[in-house]
Design an enzyme around this catalytic site. Structure first.
Site, short mmCIF file in Angstrom:
data_model
loop_
_atom_site.label_atom_id
_atom_site.label_comp_id
_atom_site.label_asym_id
_atom_site.label_seq_id
_atom_site.Cartn_x
_atom_site.Cartn_y
_atom_site.Cartn_z
N LYS A 179 4.18 -6.57 0.86
CA LYS A 179 3.77 -5.15 0.78
C LYS A 179 3.07 -4.83 -0.55
O LYS A 179 3.11 -5.63 -1.47
CB LYS A 179 5.00 -4.25 0.95
CG LYS A 179 5.86 -4.58 2.15
CD LYS A 179 5.22 -4.28 3.50
CE LYS A 179 6.17 -4.65 4.57
NZ LYS A 179 5.98 -4.50 5.93
C1 LIG Z 1 7.38 -4.39 6.75
C2 LIG Z 1 7.55 -3.33 7.77
C3 LIG Z 1 8.82 -2.85 8.15
C4 LIG Z 1 10.11 -3.49 7.76
O1 LIG Z 1 10.33 -3.72 6.44
P1 LIG Z 1 11.27 -4.93 5.98
O2 LIG Z 1 11.42 -4.66 4.53
O3 LIG Z 1 10.53 -6.20 6.27
O4 LIG Z 1 12.56 -4.84 6.71
C5 LIG Z 1 8.88 -1.78 9.03
N1 LIG Z 1 7.76 -1.23 9.54
C6 LIG Z 1 6.54 -1.67 9.23
C7 LIG Z 1 5.34 -1.00 9.83
C8 LIG Z 1 6.38 -2.76 8.35
O5 LIG Z 1 5.15 -3.19 8.06
#
Ligand SMILES: *Cc1c(COP(=O)(O)O)cnc(C)c1O
Length: 366
Positions: A179
């Protein structure tokens, strides 16, 4: 190979982590609290509650809404599986509304039509780093008496008319390794509601308010100071990170303009896109198929990604799940076959950007 994403953790991050290591306090403590204060400021909200990942953030946000069996959540079918898994983990029923093929987010008309008697929550996803059309979706939720939970996992600091993703309702962010801001694993929930923030803090810590005083059946959703330490330097320079991503996206848009069958992403009026992904659509008019483009990019050493190859419910396990209500979503069904994301991360050099543009142009015969 030019990677689709990179992690940039330099000496400033090492120093913060080392401070925590040497403090002897590695679990949730003052660094998590500082991270929460600073993330609340970035998002322009009163409260941020850090948790161990983004999926947990979504689950916890739904859990404090006191949903009952049969209560429904309307969300996007064009998202990462965590959105759907969180709804199911929270005991709710998932329903879907179609998206718009320009911003890839929930279409307000479709969302309105998908609301039924049992709908309790509207859960837009701010996909790829651009906010969903909250100017329409937030009033829709308010008018219909629905809670608004924003899957903001990909959109730290993205805004609409100056308001940040995660500030319209209950915001749920991820700090997973790929991210825009990362703690390896991590998440945070943002809200202006004092009562919800308090309930989230209690829920996160085994339902405990004071020591051994259990108010609700809670869980351990805590983030650690070791993890939060990674985020602080990234927050210091997040404005520059986003500026870099914006500049890279502008270079790609300019370089890739005018190729038949290649639809470029747009930053829509009033929205500030943080370019988590730079996602193009390859239509029938293109010289090669989307999958052929991906194969040839890989051969040429240009990383790419398909986010996401199928609609979120289009797997046996969900198609047969008693709490997943599948519906017709023709735009999303087309878009999953057209999308491919190209590198836009802040570590790209001018040469890298030129290589991405030249390679895509040559494969598409333009
Ligand atoms: C990455 C992501 C998540 C989940 O996050 P995690 O930290 O991997 O549990 C949820 N929704 C979207 C759209 C994502 O890209």
């Amino acid at each position: 190979m030019i990677p689709i994403s990179t992690v940039e953790l330099g000496p400033d991050v090492e120093a913060e982590v080392l401070k925590v290591l040497r403090s002897g306090m590695v679990a949730q403590g003052p660094v998590v609290a500082e991270f929460e204060r600073r993330f609340a400021a970035l998002t322009g909200v009163q409260h941020a509650v850090a948790v161990n990942n983004g999926t947990t953030a979504l689950v916890a946000a739904l859990q404090v809404l006191d949903l009952e069996p049969g209560d429904e959540v309307v969300t996007s079918p064009f998202t990462f599986v965590a959105t759907l898994n969180a709804i199911l983990e929270a005991g709710a029923t998932a329903t879907f509304a179609d998206i718009d093929d320009v911003d890839f987010n929930l279409a307000p008309d479709a969302a309105a039509a998908a609301i039924g008697d049992r709908t309790r929550v509207l859960m837009p996803v701010h996909l790829y780093g651009q906010t969903a059309p909250m100017g329409e979706l937030a009033p829709l939720a308010a008018d219909r008496g629905l809670a608004l939970v924003e899957d903001s996992a990909q959109s730290h600091g993205a805004t609409l008319d100056g308001r940040a993703a995660g500030s319209f309702g209950i915001g749920c962010f991820s700090f997973y390794g790929t991210k825009n801001i990362t703690t390896g694993e991590g998440g945070i929930i943002t809200t202006d509601d004092d009562v919800l923030a308090d309930r989230l803090r209690v829920l996160r810590n085994q339902g405990m308010r004071a020591r051994y005083q259990y108010e609700v059946a809670g869980h351990n959703y805590r983030l650690t100071d070791l993890q939060a330490a990674l985020a602080l330097p990234q927050l210091d320079r997040y404005e520059q990170t986003v500026a870099r991503r914006k500049a890279n996206a502008a270079t790609l848009v300019e370089g890739l303009a005018g190729i038949p069958g290649l639809v470029l992403p747009q930053e829509l009026p009033g929205r500030s896109h943080v370019w988590h992904q730079f996602t193009v659509r390859v239509t029938q008019d293109a010289a090669v198929s989307r999958d052929e483009l991906v194969a040839r990019l890989t051969e040429a050493g240009v990383g790419s990604g398909i986010y996401y190859p199928k609609l979120v419910f289009d797997y046996e396990t969900y198609l047969t799940h008693p709490r997943v209500k599948v519906s017709e979503v023709p735009t999303a069904a087309r878009v999953v076959q057209e999308v491919v994301s190209l590198p836009v991360h802040p570590r790209l050099s001018d040469d890298d950007l030129r290589t991405v543009v030249d390679t895509v142009r040559s494969i598409l015969g333009a």
